[in-house]
Design an enzyme around this catalytic site. Sequence first.
Site, PDB file in Angstrom:
ATOM      1  N   ASP A  12      16.563   0.999  76.865  1.00 45.71           N
ATOM      2  CA  ASP A  12      15.489   1.969  76.682  1.00 45.71           C
ATOM      3  C   ASP A  12      16.081   3.363  76.531  1.00 45.71           C
ATOM      4  OD1 ASP A  12      12.344   2.290  76.977  1.00 45.71           O
ATOM      5  OD2 ASP A  12      13.289   4.003  77.949  1.00 45.71           O
ATOM      6  N   GLU A  14      15.037   7.560  76.089  1.00 49.97           N
ATOM      7  CA  GLU A  14      14.137   8.692  75.936  1.00 49.97           C
ATOM      8  C   GLU A  14      14.776   9.581  74.875  1.00 49.97           C
ATOM      9  OE1 GLU A  14      11.230   8.667  77.265  1.00 49.97           O
ATOM     10  OE2 GLU A  14      11.711   6.890  78.454  1.00 49.97           O
ATOM     11  N   HIS A 153       7.976   6.541  81.316  1.00 49.97           N
ATOM     12  CA  HIS A 153       8.576   7.428  80.315  1.00 49.97           C
ATOM     13  C   HIS A 153       9.874   8.059  80.814  1.00 49.97           C
ATOM     14  CE1 HIS A 153       5.123   6.864  77.804  1.00 49.97           C
ATOM     15  NE2 HIS A 153       4.322   7.346  78.723  1.00 49.97           N
ATOM     16  N   ASP A 158      11.437   2.414  82.695  1.00 49.51           N
ATOM     17  CA  ASP A 158      10.915   1.612  81.589  1.00 49.51           C
ATOM     18  C   ASP A 158      11.782   0.384  81.333  1.00 49.51           C
ATOM     19  OD1 ASP A 158       8.955   3.525  81.367  1.00 49.51           O
ATOM     20  OD2 ASP A 158       9.547   4.244  79.387  1.00 49.51           O
TER      21      ASP A 158
END
Length: 209
Positions: A12, A14, A153, A158
């Site tokens: 994951d 960001e 987030h 996540d």
Amino acid sequence: MSLFKTPLVVLDFETSGQAPHQGARITEVAAIRIEGNAITDRYCSLVNCGIRIPYFITELTGITQKMVDNAPPAAEVVPDLLRFIGSDTLVAHNAAFDEGFLKSEADRAGIWPEYDGVICTVKLMRRVFPGLPSYSLGKLAASLGVRFQGAAHRAEADAQVTAELMLKAGMQLQQQWQLESVDPRWLMYLNQQTPAALRKNPALWQMTT
């Protein structure tokens, strides 16, 4: 019995925006390894890509400009991440997004990724758990009883939830088809079949070995 035949790495990111071709870069990464029936290792880091963090990204993720400015540079994080992933199979929720950023950052670093295919959990969960009201990560987790252990987030929270959803999907498939272990290649095959096709033609499920 081992749940998964070979290791998986749940990824994951960001990011500072929606797409690398629009100039967006990664701001945080989490990679969580699943081996057999369990989470066995993880690599997590904020990333300094030398960019400005838009206000709406800070509002969404809580990642500030100061956090990124004080983080390790992408030139350090990306090679470490690719070494961590190695030749394992990648897993991500909305995998096209994360794989797109991974390939872009790997290209910037001049490194060729070696991972063995990609499983998208949005697609997989639609096939394994059909009929749920939503397959967004938060709503899907709530439907299947998986709780966030940190703020949504953020990359590690996540990725952790996505890893736990993968374990649930693997156990469901293992029990449903009485498998000794679930082969990630089969999961990639299921990703390619539409839910409607699987309902109409159950024989499409039979690539189980």
